[in-house]
Design an enzyme around this catalytic site. Structure first.
Site, mmCIF file in Angstrom:
data_model
loop_
_atom_site.group_PDB
_atom_site.id
_atom_site.type_symbol
_atom_site.label_atom_id
_atom_site.label_comp_id
_atom_site.label_asym_id
_atom_site.label_seq_id
_atom_site.Cartn_x
_atom_site.Cartn_y
_atom_site.Cartn_z
ATOM 1 N N CYS A 1 126.179 -38.915 -36.837
ATOM 2 C CA CYS A 1 125.325 -39.646 -35.893
ATOM 3 C C CYS A 1 125.486 -39.150 -34.462
ATOM 4 O O CYS A 1 124.520 -38.814 -33.793
ATOM 5 C CB CYS A 1 125.622 -41.139 -35.976
ATOM 6 S SG CYS A 1 124.691 -42.128 -34.780
ATOM 7 N N GLY B 1 123.053 -35.956 -35.426
ATOM 8 C CA GLY B 1 122.151 -36.919 -36.042
ATOM 9 C C GLY B 1 121.422 -37.771 -35.033
ATOM 10 O O GLY B 1 120.709 -37.277 -34.162
ATOM 11 N N CYS B 2 121.633 -39.086 -35.142
ATOM 12 C CA CYS B 2 120.863 -40.064 -34.362
ATOM 13 C C CYS B 2 120.809 -39.766 -32.867
ATOM 14 O O CYS B 2 119.734 -39.817 -32.261
ATOM 15 C CB CYS B 2 121.458 -41.467 -34.542
ATOM 16 S SG CYS B 2 122.028 -41.849 -36.196
ATOM 17 N N LYS C 1 119.081 -36.357 -31.844
ATOM 18 C CA LYS C 1 117.684 -36.510 -32.278
ATOM 19 C C LYS C 1 116.905 -37.397 -31.320
ATOM 20 O O LYS C 1 115.798 -37.060 -30.889
ATOM 21 C CB LYS C 1 117.678 -37.092 -33.693
ATOM 22 C CG LYS C 1 116.311 -37.402 -34.305
ATOM 23 C CD LYS C 1 115.826 -38.817 -34.027
ATOM 24 C CE LYS C 1 116.735 -39.899 -34.505
ATOM 25 N NZ LYS C 1 116.783 -40.069 -35.949
ATOM 26 N N LEU D 1 141.469 -31.416 -43.363
ATOM 27 C CA LEU D 1 140.565 -31.662 -44.488
ATOM 28 C C LEU D 1 141.369 -32.312 -45.604
ATOM 29 O O LEU D 1 142.302 -31.713 -46.135
ATOM 30 C CB LEU D 1 139.941 -30.344 -44.963
ATOM 31 C CG LEU D 1 138.905 -30.427 -46.076
ATOM 32 C CD1 LEU D 1 137.682 -31.205 -45.613
ATOM 33 C CD2 LEU D 1 138.501 -29.027 -46.526
ATOM 34 N N GLY D 2 141.002 -33.533 -45.969
ATOM 35 C CA GLY D 2 141.810 -34.280 -46.920
ATOM 36 C C GLY D 2 141.298 -34.255 -48.340
ATOM 37 O O GLY D 2 140.097 -34.149 -48.581
ATOM 38 N N TYR E 1 112.633 -38.154 -43.468
ATOM 39 C CA TYR E 1 112.592 -38.535 -42.050
ATOM 40 C C TYR E 1 113.173 -37.463 -41.139
ATOM 41 O O TYR E 1 112.704 -37.277 -40.012
ATOM 42 C CB TYR E 1 113.279 -39.890 -41.834
ATOM 43 C CG TYR E 1 114.777 -39.874 -41.928
ATOM 44 C CD1 TYR E 1 115.559 -39.697 -40.794
ATOM 45 C CD2 TYR E 1 115.428 -40.047 -43.146
ATOM 46 C CE1 TYR E 1 116.941 -39.680 -40.873
ATOM 47 C CE2 TYR E 1 116.802 -40.048 -43.238
ATOM 48 C CZ TYR E 1 117.554 -39.857 -42.108
ATOM 49 O OH TYR E 1 118.919 -39.830 -42.185
ATOM 50 N N GLU F 1 110.954 -35.973 -38.114
ATOM 51 C CA GLU F 1 111.435 -36.182 -36.750
ATOM 52 C C GLU F 1 111.642 -34.856 -36.022
ATOM 53 O O GLU F 1 111.241 -34.710 -34.855
ATOM 54 C CB GLU F 1 112.732 -36.991 -36.777
ATOM 55 C CG GLU F 1 112.520 -38.444 -37.185
ATOM 56 C CD GLU F 1 113.808 -39.221 -37.309
ATOM 57 O OE1 GLU F 1 113.756 -40.463 -37.218
ATOM 58 O OE2 GLU F 1 114.880 -38.604 -37.500
ATOM 59 N N ARG G 1 107.172 -30.785 -50.725
ATOM 60 C CA ARG G 1 107.253 -30.482 -52.157
ATOM 61 C C ARG G 1 106.454 -31.487 -52.985
ATOM 62 O O ARG G 1 105.703 -31.122 -53.870
ATOM 63 C CB ARG G 1 108.712 -30.476 -52.621
ATOM 64 C CG ARG G 1 108.878 -30.149 -54.099
ATOM 65 C CD ARG G 1 110.353 -30.087 -54.466
ATOM 66 N NE ARG G 1 111.015 -31.364 -54.269
ATOM 67 C CZ ARG G 1 111.034 -32.342 -55.173
ATOM 68 N NH1 ARG G 1 110.420 -32.190 -56.331
ATOM 69 N NH2 ARG G 1 111.662 -33.472 -54.923
ATOM 70 N N ARG H 1 109.450 -40.358 -48.974
ATOM 71 C CA ARG H 1 109.644 -41.094 -50.225
ATOM 72 C C ARG H 1 110.445 -42.379 -49.963
ATOM 73 O O ARG H 1 111.440 -42.377 -49.249
ATOM 74 C CB ARG H 1 110.387 -40.228 -51.238
ATOM 75 C CG ARG H 1 110.558 -40.873 -52.614
ATOM 76 C CD ARG H 1 111.375 -39.965 -53.523
ATOM 77 N NE ARG H 1 110.734 -38.671 -53.698
ATOM 78 C CZ ARG H 1 109.767 -38.433 -54.577
ATOM 79 N NH1 ARG H 1 109.309 -39.418 -55.341
ATOM 80 N NH2 ARG H 1 109.237 -37.226 -54.686
ATOM 81 N N ARG I 1 120.474 -34.541 -48.380
ATOM 82 C CA ARG I 1 121.877 -34.372 -48.022
ATOM 83 C C ARG I 1 122.756 -34.624 -49.243
ATOM 84 O O ARG I 1 122.430 -35.442 -50.104
ATOM 85 C CB ARG I 1 122.259 -35.333 -46.887
ATOM 86 C CG ARG I 1 121.473 -35.058 -45.604
ATOM 87 C CD ARG I 1 121.771 -36.098 -44.535
ATOM 88 N NE ARG I 1 123.141 -36.018 -44.041
ATOM 89 C CZ ARG I 1 123.553 -35.165 -43.103
ATOM 90 N NH1 ARG I 1 122.699 -34.299 -42.552
ATOM 91 N NH2 ARG I 1 124.806 -35.170 -42.701
ATOM 92 N N LEU J 1 122.289 -45.149 -43.315
ATOM 93 C CA LEU J 1 122.021 -45.467 -41.915
ATOM 94 C C LEU J 1 123.332 -45.776 -41.204
ATOM 95 O O LEU J 1 124.179 -46.505 -41.744
ATOM 96 C CB LEU J 1 121.076 -46.667 -41.803
ATOM 97 C CG LEU J 1 119.672 -46.488 -42.416
ATOM 98 C CD1 LEU J 1 118.974 -47.833 -42.504
ATOM 99 C CD2 LEU J 1 118.853 -45.511 -41.589
ATOM 100 N N HIS K 1 102.512 -60.893 -23.234
ATOM 101 C CA HIS K 1 101.310 -60.093 -22.986
ATOM 102 C C HIS K 1 101.409 -59.350 -21.662
ATOM 103 O O HIS K 1 101.886 -59.925 -20.684
ATOM 104 C CB HIS K 1 100.080 -61.015 -22.965
ATOM 105 C CG HIS K 1 98.777 -60.278 -22.919
ATOM 106 N ND1 HIS K 1 98.317 -59.517 -23.964
ATOM 107 C CD2 HIS K 1 97.844 -60.175 -21.929
ATOM 108 C CE1 HIS K 1 97.152 -58.995 -23.639
ATOM 109 N NE2 HIS K 1 96.842 -59.369 -22.406
ATOM 110 N N GLU L 1 103.654 -58.046 -29.364
ATOM 111 C CA GLU L 1 102.912 -59.301 -29.551
ATOM 112 C C GLU L 1 101.880 -59.188 -30.667
ATOM 113 O O GLU L 1 101.382 -60.208 -31.163
ATOM 114 C CB GLU L 1 102.220 -59.719 -28.257
ATOM 115 C CG GLU L 1 101.016 -58.860 -27.882
ATOM 116 C CD GLU L 1 100.214 -59.410 -26.711
ATOM 117 O OE1 GLU L 1 100.011 -60.641 -26.649
ATOM 118 O OE2 GLU L 1 99.798 -58.597 -25.862
#
Length: 540
Positions: free
Chosen positions: A103, A107-108, A111, A177-178, A246, A250, A267, A272, A335, A383, A513, A518
């Site tokens: 993210c 990512g987020c 982006k 790296l575990g 997405y 994006e 494709r 989807r 992913r 997410l 308004h 609204e």
């Protein structure tokens, strides 16, 4: 263990043996006993012995992304001893990044910043119509190097703040790296190849995922992914984006908004899992802006030409081969969860073969002391806020005597295409499948954002949809919005749906308004009525 402690534990175990016998007869887990290091002891005594003496940590988090960090910070606030293991394997073209996960780094956040850059460019071109004295907008162009530098500087500042926060909270950070040695033991391998053996009473898997690459010639050698685009050391130029989820939409949206030629190869279907009527609206809007779509096609090979550009071969639905030349090819075909690197078999972890993900109940895997949050979970929303919330709630259950579980229903989301699409709850297709077409009512309307009037921007695709039960209290099942600031709009209505929003309550709400939000409060036309949902005026 000393003879005195051993004797004390033996006496305690005998004192609770009668109660344990009753539990066994009833088929229940022993209420007062716990197994630790191959021996069975009383729970109250071993709560200290096992947690503080047998294991290095109360909680070891594998993965330094949003979900893992949220769980770690929550747990340490509840007096747990916590460590976070994080390591970023470079992308095929060598891109790597700091602490914080997808993210923050790829990512987020980047982006949204590039989406904002594209919107600002659009605003510059519209400004003269509002009276601003500017140079010819046609001469206004983006400086890709300046943009990526600004974005990366922000990300690095967040990486630094995250590291400082872990240090301040006394969460041990291990850059390695575990993988599992057993259910309570993790082997961390550093960049230099050194191994660290770490033990924990509880282990949380929060490793997320990385982009997939197709098995075609040239994909790994010449293609990039969303891991690379935000720090690309050259302007992307004419770009082919393979994949219509997405991420593909994006990236194509902001590249087009920044002035680059963008083509999306689809494709099967676009977005989807999302409401397909809404998807069709944003696709048409993107096409109106100049984004190209190649439908029902898949890449065959990528070759580098003498001039450095990329020749792409692809196959259409009829088996015909086509070619075109691009400066950049970006894969956004999905992913993969980073499960295999963990050697889950060493801990007895069960993995869902179809998705290579973990099927967990309330974030608990089939191994009782091993948990998982985020994108590694089978059939859960991928997410960031979902992972964060799940991580916090899990930590509270483990260390704070909480019983609150993560609610994965009615999670709101937004696709940050040039004209954004936000939604919460069921799509029209899902509502019909679950309740039947005759049991639901669909309210809808096109609308005209006030800010579109003077620049005379196209309003054909600005649209709201509310899906509700037709009878009873007319409970709202889903809300969908295509238009400016969709993420901000849908967030508030997500709270309303959580609180049991109904159509009468929605209609009785007084809107602000003039806003685009609204429009939800003004709905009155149903699809069933067959009436025209086009707006009559700005205030109708």
């Amino acid at each position: 263990m000393s003879p005195i402690i051993m004797a004390t534990l033996t006496v305690f175990t005998r004192l609770v043996s009668i109660r344990g016998t009753y539990a066994k007869l009833l088929g229940l887990p022993h209420p007062l006993l716990v197994k630790c290091d191959g021996f069975v002891y009383g729970r109250s005594v071993m709560a200290y012995m096992c947690t503080d003496q047998s294991y290095m940590y109360d909680l070891l988090v594998i993965g330094g992304g949003s979900g893992g960090l949220a769980a770690a910070k929550e747990a340490v606030g509840l007096n747990a001893k916590v460590a976070v293991l994080d390591y970023v394997t470079p992308s095929p073209i060598g891109t790597t990044w700091g602490l914080g996960g997808t993210c923050i780094n790829v990512g987020c956040i980047p982006k949204k910043l590039m989406h904002q850059a594209a919107l600002l460019g659009e605003a510059v071109h519209e400004a003269t119509k509002f009276g601003w004295q500017l140079p010819d907008p046609k001469t206004v162009k983006i400086d890709w190097e300046a943009l990526t530098t600004a974005v990366q500087n922000h990300i690095k500042s967040v990486n630094w703040v995250t590291r400082v926060e872990l240090r301040t909270k006394k969460i041990e950070y291990i850059n390695a790296l575990g993988h599992f040695k057993d259910a309570h033991t993790i082997v961390g391998v550093t960049k230099k190849g050194e191994e660290k053996i770490l033990t924990a009473k509880n282990i949380l898997i929060a490793v997320g995922g990385r982009p997939k690459y197709p098995d075609i010639p040239g994909a790994l050698e010449y293609g990039i992914s969303s891991d690379d685009i935000f720090s690309l050391n050259r302007a992307p130029g004419k770009t082919l984006l393979i994949g219509a989820g997405y991420i593909g939409l994006e990236c194509a949206g902001f590249l087009n908004g920044l002035g680059y030629d963008a083509t999306i190869m689809v494709r099967s279907i676009v977005l989807r899992g999302f409401d397909q009527q809404m998807v069709n609206l944003i696709v048409k809007e993107m096409e109106h802006r100049g984004v190209h779509f190649i439908y029902q096609a898949k890449p065959k090979k990528i070759a580098k030409q003498e001039d450095g550009r990329l020749l792409v071969d692809w196959v259409d639905k009829d088996g015909q081969i086509h070619q075109d030349v691009y400066d950049t090819v970006l894969f956004a075909i999905g992913r993969r969860a980073l499960i295999e690197d963990l050697k889950p078999e060493n801990a007895g972890l069960k993995i869902v073969p179809e998705t290579n993900k973990i099927d967990a109940i309330n974030e608990q895997t089939n191994v009782p002391n091993i948990y998982a949050v985020g994108d590694v979970l089978h059939k859960r929303p991928e997410l960031t806020p979902v992972a964060i919330n799940a991580g916090k709630l899990l930590a509270r259950r483990l260390f704070g005597n909480s019983t609150e579980q993560m609610d994965y229903t009615n999670v709101a989301t937004t696709v940050f295409t040039p004209l954004e699409y936000g939604c919460v709850g069921l799509s029209e297709e899902e509502a019909i499948m679950l309740h039947g077409e005759e049991e639901i009512e669909i309210y809808h309307a096109y609308y005209k954002p006030t800010e579109f009037f003077i620049p005379q921007k196209q309003v054909d695709h600005c649209y709201v949809k509310v899906i509700a039960l037709r009878n009873g209290d007319e409970r709202v099942l889903g809300m969908h919005f295509v238009g400016p600031n969709a993420g901000e709009v849908i967030q508030g209505f997500a709270v309303a749906i959580k609180c049991g929003l109904t159509i009468p309550k929605l209609k009785s709400t007084v809107g602000i308004h003039p806003t685009v939000a609204e429009e939800f409060t003004r709905i009155f036309i149903t699809k069933r009525s067959g009436l025209d949902p086009s707006p009559q005026s700005c205030c109708s």
